[in-house]
Design a protein around this motif. Structure first.
Motif, PDB file in Angstrom:
ATOM      1  N   LEU A  28       6.471   8.298  -8.481  1.00  0.00           N
ATOM      2  CA  LEU A  28       5.305   7.599  -9.010  1.00  0.00           C
ATOM      3  C   LEU A  28       5.580   6.107  -9.184  1.00  0.00           C
ATOM      4  N   MET A  29       6.776   5.780  -9.666  1.00  0.00           N
ATOM      5  CA  MET A  29       7.115   4.377  -9.858  1.00  0.00           C
ATOM      6  C   MET A  29       7.194   3.636  -8.533  1.00  0.00           C
ATOM      7  N   MET A  30       7.822   4.238  -7.531  1.00  0.00           N
ATOM      8  CA  MET A  30       7.906   3.606  -6.219  1.00  0.00           C
ATOM      9  C   MET A  30       6.520   3.467  -5.593  1.00  0.00           C
ATOM     10  N   ALA A  31       5.694   4.519  -5.738  1.00  0.00           N
ATOM     11  CA  ALA A  31       4.339   4.458  -5.181  1.00  0.00           C
ATOM     12  C   ALA A  31       3.531   3.354  -5.854  1.00  0.00           C
ATOM     13  N   ALA A  32       3.714   3.181  -7.171  1.00  0.00           N
ATOM     14  CA  ALA A  32       2.975   2.137  -7.885  1.00  0.00           C
ATOM     15  C   ALA A  32       3.415   0.753  -7.442  1.00  0.00           C
ATOM     16  N   VAL A  33       4.734   0.551  -7.320  1.00  0.00           N
ATOM     17  CA  VAL A  33       5.239  -0.758  -6.899  1.00  0.00           C
ATOM     18  C   VAL A  33       4.781  -1.094  -5.490  1.00  0.00           C
ATOM     19  N   ILE A  34       4.943  -0.156  -4.580  1.00  0.00           N
ATOM     20  CA  ILE A  34       4.537  -0.396  -3.191  1.00  0.00           C
ATOM     21  C   ILE A  34       3.024  -0.536  -3.095  1.00  0.00           C
ATOM     22  N   GLY A  35       2.299   0.301  -3.838  1.00  0.00           N
ATOM     23  CA  GLY A  35       0.837   0.256  -3.773  1.00  0.00           C
ATOM     24  C   GLY A  35       0.272  -1.070  -4.223  1.00  0.00           C
ATOM     25  N   VAL A  36       0.744  -1.569  -5.354  1.00  0.00           N
ATOM     26  CA  VAL A  36       0.252  -2.859  -5.851  1.00  0.00           C
ATOM     27  C   VAL A  36       0.603  -3.977  -4.888  1.00  0.00           C
ATOM     28  N   THR A  37       1.810  -3.938  -4.336  1.00  0.00           N
ATOM     29  CA  THR A  37       2.248  -4.991  -3.416  1.00  0.00           C
ATOM     30  C   THR A  37       1.408  -5.006  -2.146  1.00  0.00           C
ATOM     31  N   LEU A  38       1.155  -3.831  -1.573  1.00  0.00           N
ATOM     32  CA  LEU A  38       0.376  -3.764  -0.340  1.00  0.00           C
ATOM     33  C   LEU A  38      -1.113  -3.987  -0.577  1.00  0.00           C
ATOM     34  N   ALA A  39      -1.571  -3.700  -1.785  1.00  0.00           N
ATOM     35  CA  ALA A  39      -3.000  -3.866  -2.062  1.00  0.00           C
ATOM     36  C   ALA A  39      -3.420  -5.328  -2.019  1.00  0.00           C
ATOM     37  N   GLY A 234       3.251   5.047  -1.342  1.00  0.00           N
ATOM     38  CA  GLY A 234       2.827   3.693  -1.698  1.00  0.00           C
ATOM     39  C   GLY A 234       1.624   3.237  -0.904  1.00  0.00           C
ATOM     40  N   GLY A 235       1.567   3.595   0.386  1.00  0.00           N
ATOM     41  CA  GLY A 235       0.412   3.221   1.197  1.00  0.00           C
ATOM     42  C   GLY A 235      -0.863   3.896   0.714  1.00  0.00           C
ATOM     43  N   LEU A 236      -0.760   5.180   0.348  1.00  0.00           N
ATOM     44  CA  LEU A 236      -1.937   5.879  -0.181  1.00  0.00           C
ATOM     45  C   LEU A 236      -2.358   5.295  -1.525  1.00  0.00           C
ATOM     46  N   ALA A 237      -1.370   4.921  -2.349  1.00  0.00           N
ATOM     47  CA  ALA A 237      -1.699   4.283  -3.626  1.00  0.00           C
ATOM     48  C   ALA A 237      -2.409   2.951  -3.407  1.00  0.00           C
ATOM     49  N   ALA A 271     -11.030   3.405   8.516  1.00  0.00           N
ATOM     50  CA  ALA A 271      -9.885   4.088   9.118  1.00  0.00           C
ATOM     51  C   ALA A 271      -8.805   3.103   9.529  1.00  0.00           C
ATOM     52  N   GLU A 272      -9.216   1.921   9.989  1.00  0.00           N
ATOM     53  CA  GLU A 272      -8.235   0.921  10.426  1.00  0.00           C
ATOM     54  C   GLU A 272      -7.313   0.520   9.273  1.00  0.00           C
ATOM     55  N   ILE A 273      -7.889   0.220   8.120  1.00  0.00           N
ATOM     56  CA  ILE A 273      -7.080  -0.181   6.963  1.00  0.00           C
ATOM     57  C   ILE A 273      -6.276   1.004   6.429  1.00  0.00           C
ATOM     58  N   ALA A 274      -6.877   2.193   6.421  1.00  0.00           N
ATOM     59  CA  ALA A 274      -6.176   3.371   5.906  1.00  0.00           C
ATOM     60  C   ALA A 274      -4.939   3.671   6.746  1.00  0.00           C
ATOM     61  N   ILE A 275      -5.099   3.622   8.072  1.00  0.00           N
ATOM     62  CA  ILE A 275      -3.953   3.896   8.955  1.00  0.00           C
ATOM     63  C   ILE A 275      -2.896   2.808   8.815  1.00  0.00           C
ATOM     64  N   ALA A 276      -3.353   1.547   8.714  1.00  0.00           N
ATOM     65  CA  ALA A 276      -2.399   0.442   8.584  1.00  0.00           C
ATOM     66  C   ALA A 276      -1.606   0.547   7.288  1.00  0.00           C
ATOM     67  N   LEU A 277      -2.277   0.882   6.193  1.00  0.00           N
ATOM     68  CA  LEU A 277      -1.589   0.975   4.911  1.00  0.00           C
ATOM     69  C   LEU A 277      -0.642   2.173   4.861  1.00  0.00           C
ATOM     70  N   ALA A 278      -1.173   3.347   5.196  1.00  0.00           N
ATOM     71  CA  ALA A 278      -0.344   4.551   5.097  1.00  0.00           C
ATOM     72  C   ALA A 278       0.757   4.556   6.158  1.00  0.00           C
ATOM     73  N   GLY A 279       0.368   4.326   7.422  1.00  0.00           N
ATOM     74  CA  GLY A 279       1.363   4.356   8.499  1.00  0.00           C
ATOM     75  C   GLY A 279       2.350   3.213   8.412  1.00  0.00           C
ATOM     76  N   GLY A 280       1.833   1.993   8.184  1.00  0.00           N
ATOM     77  CA  GLY A 280       2.726   0.837   8.104  1.00  0.00           C
ATOM     78  C   GLY A 280       3.691   0.941   6.945  1.00  0.00           C
ATOM     79  N   SER A 281       3.210   1.414   5.809  1.00  0.00           N
ATOM     80  CA  SER A 281       4.080   1.558   4.654  1.00  0.00           C
ATOM     81  C   SER A 281       5.141   2.624   4.890  1.00  0.00           C
ATOM     82  N   ALA A 282       4.765   3.714   5.553  1.00  0.00           N
ATOM     83  CA  ALA A 282       5.743   4.761   5.860  1.00  0.00           C
ATOM     84  C   ALA A 282       6.822   4.234   6.808  1.00  0.00           C
ATOM     85  N   VAL A 283       6.418   3.442   7.793  1.00  0.00           N
ATOM     86  CA  VAL A 283       7.390   2.863   8.727  1.00  0.00           C
ATOM     87  C   VAL A 283       8.332   1.910   8.001  1.00  0.00           C
TER      88      VAL A 283
END
Length: 303
Positions: A28-39, A234-237, A271-283
C-alpha cells in the motif's frame, strides 16, 4: 522444458504474493508513493488534452476585421476595396454594411427593444479579411499596416490567440514529457531501494541458495515480480487519483463554463492513459528491481 520454466515462474510469483499478503502495508505504501508521483504528469496530460480539444472546437481561420470610421463615405469604402483587391497578402475579404450588421445583431441577440430606443445605427461599415500567410508575425504586420489606411478607425486581428494557445499547449505537452521522464527516473530509484532493502533482509537465505546451486536468474526472479507488482499497483493507484481529481474538478468547472455559456470539462482518463500508467509503471518497477537485484547480487559475490 517450457513446463519447467512455467513452474519456476509460478512458484516465484506465488512466493511474492504470499509475502505481500502477509505484509500488505508495504504494498500500500509503495502504491501510494508511485501513484501520487505518476498522477502529477498524468493530470497535466489530461488538462492539456482537454484544452486542445476545446481549442480545436473553437478553431477558426485567423482574420482581420477593419472597422471604418463612423463618417466614412461610400468612396472611402470603394477605395479600401481597391486596396484589398491589389494587396498580395489578402486571400479574400467580405464587406459588411453597417445596416446589415445592425440588423443581424438585432436578430441574433434579441436587442430589438434596445435598438428602438436609439436614434441611429451605432455600428460602422466593416471588412472581414482572410490572409494568404497565417504566420502570427506576418498577420500582425498586416494589421498594423491596415490600421494606417485612410478611413480605417480600427484594425482588429481575430483568432490569432488560438494559434498562440496551440503553441503554448504544444510547449506544455513537451514539459509534461520532461516531467514524466524525471519522475520516472525517481520511481526507478524508489523501487530499486525498496527491492535492495528486501534483498538485504533475505541475504542469508540468498547466500544459502547459492551454496546449493541456485543461479542468479533464479534468485532474482521473485524480486522482479515484486517490483513489477509494486509498479502495477502504483499505476492503478495513479489512475484512481486522476479519475477522482477529474471528477472533483468537473463539478466546479461545469458551473464556471455555464456562466460563460461555454461547454468545457476535463475528459476522464481513457484507455490510452490507463495503459500508459499501469503498463509503464509496471515496466519501470521491473527495471528498477532488476537493477537493484543485479547490483545486490554482484555485491555479495559468488562463492
Amino acid at each position: 522444458m517450457i513446463g519447467h520454466w512455467l513452474t519456476q515462474h509460478r512458484l516465484a510469483l506465488t512466493q511474492v504474493l504470499v509475502r505481500l499478503w502477509r505484509n500488505p502495508l508495504s504494498l500500500l505504501m509503495m502504491a501510494a508513493v508511485i501513484g501520487v508521483t505518476l498522477a502529477l504528469p498524468a493530470m497535466l496530460y489530461v488538462i492539456l488534452g482537454s484544452l486542445q480539444r476545446f481549442a480545436g472546437d473553437l478553431d477558426t481561420p485567423p482574420q482581420i476585421s477593419l472597422f471604418l470610421a463612423a463618417d466614412a463615405s461610400a468612396d472611402t469604402a470603394k477605395g479600401l476595396t481597391q486596396r484589398l483587391d491589389r494587396h498580395p497578402a489578402v486571400a479574400s475579404y467580405r464587406f459588411i454594411a453597417r445596416d446589415d450588421a445592425w440588423r443581424e445583431l438585432q436578430q441574433s441577440s434579441g436587442l430589438t427593444d434596445v435598438a428602438s430606443g436609439l436614434e441611429q445605427n451605432p455600428l460602422p461599415d466593416a471588412f472581414v479579411i482572410h490572409m494568404e500567410n497565417e504566420d502570427a508575425a506576418a498577420m500582425e504586420r498586416l494589421q498594423q499596416e491596415m490600421q494606417q489606411w485612410p478611413g480605417v478607425e480600427h484594425a482588429q486581428l481575430d483568432a490569432a490567440w488560438l494559434k498562440r494557445l496551440n503553441s503554448l499547449l504544444q510547449l506544455g505537452n513537451q514539459l509534461a514529457l520532461v516531467i514524466a521522464a524525471l519522475l520516472g527516473f525517481a520511481l526507478l530509484v524508489v523501487t530499486g531501494n525498496s527491492i535492495r532493502l528486501q534483498f538485504m533482509t533475505q541475504r542469508d537465505e540468498i547466500e544459502l541458495s547459492r551454496l546449493i546451486g541456485a543461479t542468479d536468474r533464479f534468485i532474482r526472479r521473485p524480486f522482479l515480480y515484486a517490483g513489477t507488482l509494486y509498479g502495477l499497483a502504483g499505476g492503478l493507484a495513479a489512475l484512481l487519483i486522476v479519475a477522482a481529481t477529474v471528477w472533483l474538478f468537473n463539478q466546479s468547472i461545469a458551473e464556471l463554463a455555464r456562466s460563460y455559456a461555454a461547454d468545457f470539462s476535463l475528459a476522464m482518463p481513457g484507455a490510452e492513459i490507463a495503459i500508459a500508467l499501469a503498463g509503464g509503471s509496471a515496466v519501470l518497477g521491473w527495471i528498477g528491481s532488476y537493477w537493484a537485484a543485479s547490483r545486490s547480487l554482484a555485491s555479495i559475490g559468488k562463492n
